[in-house]
Every structure is written in structure tokens, then in C-alpha cells.
Design a protein around this motif. Structure first.
Motif, PDB file in Angstrom:
ATOM      1  N   ASN A 149      -5.380   1.192 -10.008  1.00 25.13           N
ATOM      2  CA  ASN A 149      -5.037   2.639 -10.144  1.00 25.13           C
ATOM      3  C   ASN A 149      -5.183   3.331  -9.019  1.00 25.13           C
ATOM      4  OD1 ASN A 149      -7.808   2.592  -9.455  1.00 25.13           O
ATOM      5  ND2 ASN A 149      -8.413   2.372 -11.691  1.00 25.13           N
ATOM      6  N   SER A 150      -5.258   4.751  -8.944  1.00 22.80           N
ATOM      7  CA  SER A 150      -5.248   5.703  -7.857  1.00 22.80           C
ATOM      8  C   SER A 150      -6.438   5.577  -7.274  1.00 22.80           C
ATOM      9  CB  SER A 150      -5.083   7.049  -8.168  1.00 22.80           C
ATOM     10  OG  SER A 150      -6.134   7.617  -9.296  1.00 22.80           O
ATOM     11  N   TYR A 151      -7.726   5.011  -7.755  1.00 23.50           N
ATOM     12  CA  TYR A 151      -8.696   5.066  -6.955  1.00 23.50           C
ATOM     13  C   TYR A 151      -9.133   3.532  -6.143  1.00 23.50           C
ATOM     14  CZ  TYR A 151     -10.248   9.119  -9.428  1.00 23.50           C
ATOM     15  OH  TYR A 151     -10.349  10.293  -9.991  1.00 23.50           O
ATOM     16  N   VAL A 152      -8.588   2.384  -6.860  1.00 22.08           N
ATOM     17  CA  VAL A 152      -8.854   1.142  -6.202  1.00 22.08           C
ATOM     18  C   VAL A 152      -7.228   0.516  -6.573  1.00 22.08           C
ATOM     19  CG1 VAL A 152      -9.684  -1.284  -6.159  1.00 22.08           C
ATOM     20  CG2 VAL A 152     -11.289   0.940  -6.632  1.00 22.08           C
ATOM     21  N   GLY A 153      -6.432   0.106  -5.360  1.00 20.77           N
ATOM     22  CA  GLY A 153      -5.304  -0.351  -5.692  1.00 20.77           C
ATOM     23  C   GLY A 153      -4.447   0.113  -4.673  1.00 20.77           C
ATOM     24  N   GLU A 154      -3.194  -0.282  -4.846  1.00 21.35           N
ATOM     25  CA  GLU A 154      -1.974   0.153  -3.860  1.00 21.35           C
ATOM     26  C   GLU A 154      -0.758   0.688  -4.769  1.00 21.35           C
ATOM     27  OE1 GLU A 154      -1.095  -3.579  -2.023  1.00 21.35           O
ATOM     28  OE2 GLU A 154      -3.167  -4.263  -1.523  1.00 21.35           O
ATOM     29  N   ALA A 155      -0.135   1.373  -3.750  1.00 21.39           N
ATOM     30  CA  ALA A 155       1.164   2.226  -4.231  1.00 21.39           C
ATOM     31  C   ALA A 155       2.017   2.469  -3.019  1.00 21.39           C
ATOM     32  CB  ALA A 155       0.806   3.384  -4.822  1.00 21.39           C
ATOM     33  N   GLY A 156       3.254   2.218  -3.219  1.00 24.87           N
ATOM     34  CA  GLY A 156       4.044   2.503  -1.931  1.00 24.87           C
ATOM     35  C   GLY A 156       5.562   2.524  -2.438  1.00 24.87           C
ATOM     36  N   PHE A 157       6.718   3.071  -1.504  1.00 24.07           N
ATOM     37  CA  PHE A 157       8.099   2.740  -1.593  1.00 24.07           C
ATOM     38  C   PHE A 157       8.535   2.806  -0.296  1.00 24.07           C
ATOM     39  CE2 PHE A 157       7.086   7.454  -1.400  1.00 24.07           C
ATOM     40  CZ  PHE A 157       8.293   7.910  -0.604  1.00 24.07           C
ATOM     41  N   ARG A 206      20.583  15.542   2.970  1.00 30.21           N
ATOM     42  CA  ARG A 206      20.575  14.002   3.374  1.00 30.21           C
ATOM     43  C   ARG A 206      19.004  13.816   3.780  1.00 30.21           C
ATOM     44  NH1 ARG A 206      25.609  14.422   5.523  1.00 30.21           N
ATOM     45  NH2 ARG A 206      24.760  14.889   7.479  1.00 30.21           N
ATOM     46  N   LEU A 207      18.152  13.084   2.969  1.00 31.64           N
ATOM     47  CA  LEU A 207      16.741  12.857   3.295  1.00 31.64           C
ATOM     48  C   LEU A 207      16.363  11.481   3.170  1.00 31.64           C
ATOM     49  CD1 LEU A 207      14.072  14.372   3.949  1.00 31.64           C
ATOM     50  CD2 LEU A 207      13.736  14.594   1.483  1.00 31.64           C
ATOM     51  N   SER A 208      15.764  11.169   4.006  1.00 28.97           N
ATOM     52  CA  SER A 208      15.145   9.627   4.022  1.00 28.97           C
ATOM     53  C   SER A 208      13.496   9.761   3.940  1.00 28.97           C
ATOM     54  CB  SER A 208      15.239   8.889   5.369  1.00 28.97           C
ATOM     55  OG  SER A 208      16.878   8.668   5.454  1.00 28.97           O
ATOM     56  N   ALA A 209      12.827   8.729   3.173  1.00 27.10           N
ATOM     57  CA  ALA A 209      11.647   8.910   2.943  1.00 27.10           C
ATOM     58  C   ALA A 209      11.066   7.683   2.778  1.00 27.10           C
ATOM     59  CB  ALA A 209      11.174   9.866   1.655  1.00 27.10           C
ATOM     60  N   GLU A 210       9.688   7.220   3.071  1.00 26.56           N
ATOM     61  CA  GLU A 210       9.090   6.203   2.783  1.00 26.56           C
ATOM     62  C   GLU A 210       7.143   6.440   2.693  1.00 26.56           C
ATOM     63  OE1 GLU A 210       9.036   3.008   5.462  1.00 26.56           O
ATOM     64  OE2 GLU A 210       8.315   4.293   7.101  1.00 26.56           O
ATOM     65  N   GLY A 211       6.725   5.981   2.151  1.00 28.41           N
ATOM     66  CA  GLY A 211       5.231   6.011   1.942  1.00 28.41           C
ATOM     67  C   GLY A 211       4.262   5.081   1.389  1.00 28.41           C
ATOM     68  N   GLN A 212       3.038   4.839   1.484  1.00 28.54           N
ATOM     69  CA  GLN A 212       2.276   4.037   0.617  1.00 28.54           C
ATOM     70  C   GLN A 212       1.017   4.336   0.880  1.00 28.54           C
ATOM     71  OE1 GLN A 212       3.296   0.471   3.042  1.00 28.54           O
ATOM     72  NE2 GLN A 212       1.089   0.461   3.744  1.00 28.54           N
ATOM     73  N   GLU A 260      -6.454   4.678   2.989  1.00 32.68           N
ATOM     74  CA  GLU A 260      -5.470   5.238   4.017  1.00 32.68           C
ATOM     75  C   GLU A 260      -4.170   5.172   3.361  1.00 32.68           C
ATOM     76  OE1 GLU A 260      -6.030   2.736   7.322  1.00 32.68           O
ATOM     77  OE2 GLU A 260      -5.120   0.859   6.250  1.00 32.68           O
ATOM     78  N   GLY A 261      -3.328   5.846   3.977  1.00 29.22           N
ATOM     79  CA  GLY A 261      -1.744   5.854   3.442  1.00 29.22           C
ATOM     80  C   GLY A 261      -1.206   6.971   4.430  1.00 29.22           C
ATOM     81  N   TYR A 262       0.194   6.971   4.158  1.00 33.91           N
ATOM     82  CA  TYR A 262       0.708   8.127   4.627  1.00 33.91           C
ATOM     83  C   TYR A 262       2.121   8.217   3.694  1.00 33.91           C
ATOM     84  CZ  TYR A 262       4.527   4.172   5.625  1.00 33.91           C
ATOM     85  OH  TYR A 262       5.424   3.379   5.573  1.00 33.91           O
ATOM     86  N   LEU A 263       2.800   9.464   3.884  1.00 33.75           N
ATOM     87  CA  LEU A 263       4.170   9.982   3.233  1.00 33.75           C
ATOM     88  C   LEU A 263       5.053  10.200   4.635  1.00 33.75           C
ATOM     89  CD1 LEU A 263       6.021  10.447   1.002  1.00 33.75           C
ATOM     90  CD2 LEU A 263       4.867  12.612   0.844  1.00 33.75           C
ATOM     91  N   GLN A 264       6.274   9.752   4.813  1.00 33.31           N
ATOM     92  CA  GLN A 264       7.057  10.180   5.768  1.00 33.31           C
ATOM     93  C   GLN A 264       8.373  10.649   5.144  1.00 33.31           C
ATOM     94  OE1 GLN A 264       6.479  10.519   9.281  1.00 33.31           O
ATOM     95  NE2 GLN A 264       8.527  11.558   9.464  1.00 33.31           N
TER      96      GLN A 264
END
Length: 467
Positions: free
Chosen positions: A251-259, A294-300, A322-326
């Protein structure tokens, strides 16, 4: 001789009993097909009913319903004891609606493990405690015609849809009205045509997998163990949306997510939306992409729970994230967090991951949160857009934004005001990045901050770095 007569007599009685039992099961099979699949108002025809090795088979089943729709099944096989079968297998399923020459739905094969009945009903699976144990389907094709197209068009607020959707394979495990143990899709493809707007799209999905999805009967409280999709694309004439892969775990408290591998080329699509919505999308396009579309994106993001060492009584559990969105050509955001934390008394981490409200009731004992924004043109383009919409110069737009930040100072406090002024500097092109470090007080109640973030912000200590 008498012994031989008795032997053959016993054998004959046994064969008669087996044959009688098989015949009774075949008769029950036909009756169940009529009752559960056809109902009282439908006509059913069966090519033949046969008993095979440890199974009962109905071939060439055709059911015509009162509204004229036709369900046909090439072969329906019940494996194991009829009253408690091991599985049922349906080959060559098709549904044809009245007025259409081609089926609106076809399925190459359907296999249901531990079905509970030789001819189960959908109502049986809606009952709590009676999940689908294991279901697999292959070679599925939906044609957007008739009632299926009408229902989908209503969901999408469209007047009329056409096209098709094909799925190579679909698997379900432990599925009920409240939870699903597994959903797995492979080889999804299709075409969707909105006849009212003229928008057409081609869909493709390599595979998708969802594990341990719970809370379906409690909207807003859904949670899952793991989900992932790979190879998604939605393309039209001179526009596309692509995604290499995306995943969620925990979930959003303990876990992972990304694309990753997200590519958007929406310039032409904007011209196809209704005029009332077009200008707003064009403005967003100019801010995010400079007008190219045109847009490219990634994040995790990843959050971890660190248990306090048992040999250090004064230490506390820690939550790190920790994480990022680009967004290429627009901007990037990075964040990190490290806080000592305690859950409500008596709550375990396992309970908290299943009930996020327990995290919201946690107490923090200091710690730090760092957020860094790096601009690649988005905020200066926002300045240009504001100036054009209001008919003023960019210098005037910057002056207005600066004045608004100062006016909100008494309400938001000096630290938030300084943050807003830093963003205005980036809008003006005087800086390109802003890093904010937030030191939390000890103790700090998370739910109090969630309920009143503005009122709690003055207890936080901000440090800014503008470059």
C-alpha cells in the motif's frame, strides 16, 4: 456350471447398476442444463449426451432464449463424480444476439476447477464463502455489437461504439464478490471506434497480473499484494499512449509502485475533443510540452519498515521512503523520508498494512522529509500561459504571483510563504531548482497534520535551497 451362471449373474447386475447410474446422471445433466443455463422460457437442443471415462459429455448444445439470443456450446464436459465434479470444460462457446449474423462473444475453451456443481450458476458465486476456485479461459473475443456495445457506450458516455476486443488467455483464482486471489491476462488486442466523434483507437496489452486483491465489497478500502502490467499501447491516427510497464506492491505506506516507458503523443487527439474542452487541454499541452503534445515520463516510490533492534530498548521503529517522478522537458520531483514511528498501542505492522487508518493514527518522533523540484521549462511556460490568458506581460504575471504569495503570508505562515516565493522565482526564470528539507517535531501526531495541515505547519522546521 452353476458357479459360472452366478458369476455372470453378478456381473450382469453390476453392469446394469453402472449403466443405470450413468443413465440417471445423464438425465440429471440434461435437466440441469435446462434449468440453470436455459431456464423456463428458453428452448434447448443437445446433439448427444454420452458417458466417457470418468466424465459426462454434452455435445452441440444450443439454447435459444425468449429474446432471440442464441448460446451455443460445442462440447460441455463434466469430469469426476457428477454430484461433486473435479472440473468442467466448455469448448467452442458463442453468444449471438438477435439481428446479428456474427457472435458478439466467443470463447475457445473455458475450464472451471472444483465448480461445486456440474452446471453452476452465477448466483452461486455471488454467495459469500463460495468463490471460484480456479477459472481459465482462452481465445476470447468480444464484438462491440448489440447490448454489449450499448452498455460500454453508456459507461464511456458515447452515443455509439464499434470494434472488438480479443484476449488470448484469462485466469482467475479464489474469486468472489469481495476478493480475488489472482487475475492474469495475456495477449489483449482490440479496436475501438467512437462513431459519434470519429475517434478510433487500437489497443494492445502484453500481460497483466493482479494478486491478492481484497475489499471489493468495501469501496475505498480495496488493497492488493501485487499488480503489474506490461506492454500497453493505445494508438490512433497521429496520436498514441504507450507504457512499457507499471507495478504496485503493498500500500502507500509500506510497499512499492512505479512505471516506466510512458510516452504520450496527444497533439492530434486534442483536436478531436469537443470545442468546449479543447482550449483547456491546449493550455495544458502548452505548459507541459511547449505545444508539441509529446511527453515522456517515468516514476517510482518505495517505502520500507525497519524494526527496532530488540537489544536497544530506547530505539524506535523507522519508516523510510524515497522516490521520484520525471516528466521529460517539463520537470522532475524527488523525495525521501526517514522518521522514527510508533503505531497505535497493540497494532502490528501486518494489521497496519491491511488497515491504513492505523498508519494515520501513528506518532512520529522527529525525522526528516526532503523534497527536491527541478524545472525543465514547465513553470516558465506556465507564466507565459497566465500572461496570455489575462492579456498582460510576463513581468506583470510574475509581479501578481509574488504579490499573492505575500498576501497569503499571514494565513499560511512565513515558511510556506518562502516556499511559494521560491516557486515564483523559478516561474520568472531566476532559478531552476528548489530543495526543501522539513524537520519534524518530537512527538508529532500524523492524523492531526492530516486533519489540519495549515495549522500544524508552523510546528515544522523548513530549510530551503534555491539554485
Amino acid at each position: 456350471m452353476r458357479a459360472n451362471v452366478m458369476k455372470w449373474g453378478v456381473t450382469g447386475v453390476a453392469l446394469w447398476l453402472v449403466a443405470g447410474t450413468a443413465q440417471a446422471s445423464l438425465q440429471q445433466f440434461e435437466a440441469d442444463l435446462q434449468a440453470e443455463l436455459a431456464g423456463d422460457d428458453a428452448r434447448m437442443a443437445i446433439g448427444q449426451l454420452v458417458e466417457e471415462a470418468n466424465s459426462y459429455v454434452a455435445e452441440d448444445v444450443a439454447i435459444t432464449y425468449a429474446n432471440g439470443d442464441l448460446l451455443s456450446i460445442d462440447r460441455y464436459r463434466v469430469a469426476g463424480r457428477y454430484t461433486q465434479p473435479e472440473s468442467i470444460t466448455l469448448d467452442g462457446i458463442s453468444v449471438t444476439e438477435l439481428g446479428f449474423d456474427s457472435p458478439v462473444l466467443t470463447v475457445g475453451e473455458l475450464v472451471l476447477r472444483e465448480p461445486g456443481a456440474a452446471v453452476p450458476t452465477l448466483k452461486a458465486f455471488e454467495t459469500e464463502g463460495s468463490p471460484i476456485s480456479a477459472l481459465s479461459l482462452s481465445d476470447i473475443t468480444f464484438r462491440l455489437e448489440g447490448s454489449l456495445a450499448d452498455e460500454l457506450a453508456a459507461e464511456l458516455e458515447s452515443q455509439a461504439l464499434a470494434g472488438y476486443l480479443s484476449i488470448d488467455s484469462l485466469e482467475l483464482e479464489e474469486a468472489s464478490s469481495s476478493a480475488v486471489g489472482l487475475i492474469a491476462l495475456q495477449g489483449v488486442s482490440g479496436e475501438l471506434n467512437d462513431l459519434a466523434t470519429g475517434i478510433s483507437a487500437t489497443l494492445a496489452l502484453g500481460d497483466m497480473r493482479i494478486e491478492a486483491l481484497e475489499g471489493l465489497d468495501r469501496p475505498g478500502d480495496e488493497r492488493l499484494e501485487h499488480a503489474e502490467l506490461n506492454g500497453f499501447s493505445l494508438t490512433g491516427e497521429q496520436w498514441s499512449v504507450l507504457l512499457d510497464n507499471a507495478w504496485v506492491k503493498g500500500n502507500s505506506y509500506v510497499g512499492e509502485a512505479g512505471f516506466s516507458g510512458a510516452e504520450f503523443d496527444l497533439g492530434e487527439l486534442i483536436n478531436l475533443v469537443p470545442p468546449a474542452e479543447r482550449e483547456e487541454l491546449q493550455a495544458l499541452n502548452r505548459v507541459l510540452t511547449g505545444g508539441t503534445g509529446r511527453l515522456s515520463a517515468e516514476g517510482q516510490s518505495a517505502s520500507q519498515w525497519h524494526e527496532a533492534p530488540s537489544n536497544e530498548p530506547s530505539s524506535r521503529n523507522r519508516l523510510t521512503s524515497e522516490g521520484y517522478l520525471q516528466l521529460d522537458g517539463a520537470g522532475g520531483l524527488e523525495f525521501s523520508m526517514d522518521v522514527p514511528i510508533s503505531l497505535p498501542k497493540g497494532a502490528t505492522l501486518e494489521q497496519a498494512t491491511q488497515n491504513p487508518a492505523l498508519f494515520e493514527a501513528a506518532t512520529l518522533y522527529g525525522g526528516n522529509v526532503t523534497v527536491a523540484y527541478s524545472d525543465e521549462g514547465m513553470l516558465p511556460r506556465m507564466t507565459t500561459e497566465i500572461a496570455n490568458q489575462e492579456g498582460i506581460s510576463e513581468e506583470q504575471a510574475i509581479s501578481q504571483a509574488w504579490a499573492q504569495a505575500q498576501q497569503l503570508g499571514p494565513l499560511l505562515g512565513p515558511q510556506i510563504t518562502k516556499l511559494m516565493v521560491g516557486m515564483v522565482d523559478i516561474m520568472a526564470g531566476k532559478a531552476q531548482s528548489l530543495t526543501v528539507n522539513v524537520a519534524l517535531p518530537n512527538p508529532f501526531m500524523l492524523n492531526q497534520f492530516i486533519m489540519n495541515p495549515m495549522g500544524s505547519s508552523e510546528r515544522l522546521t523548513f530549510t530551503f535551497e534555491l539554485k
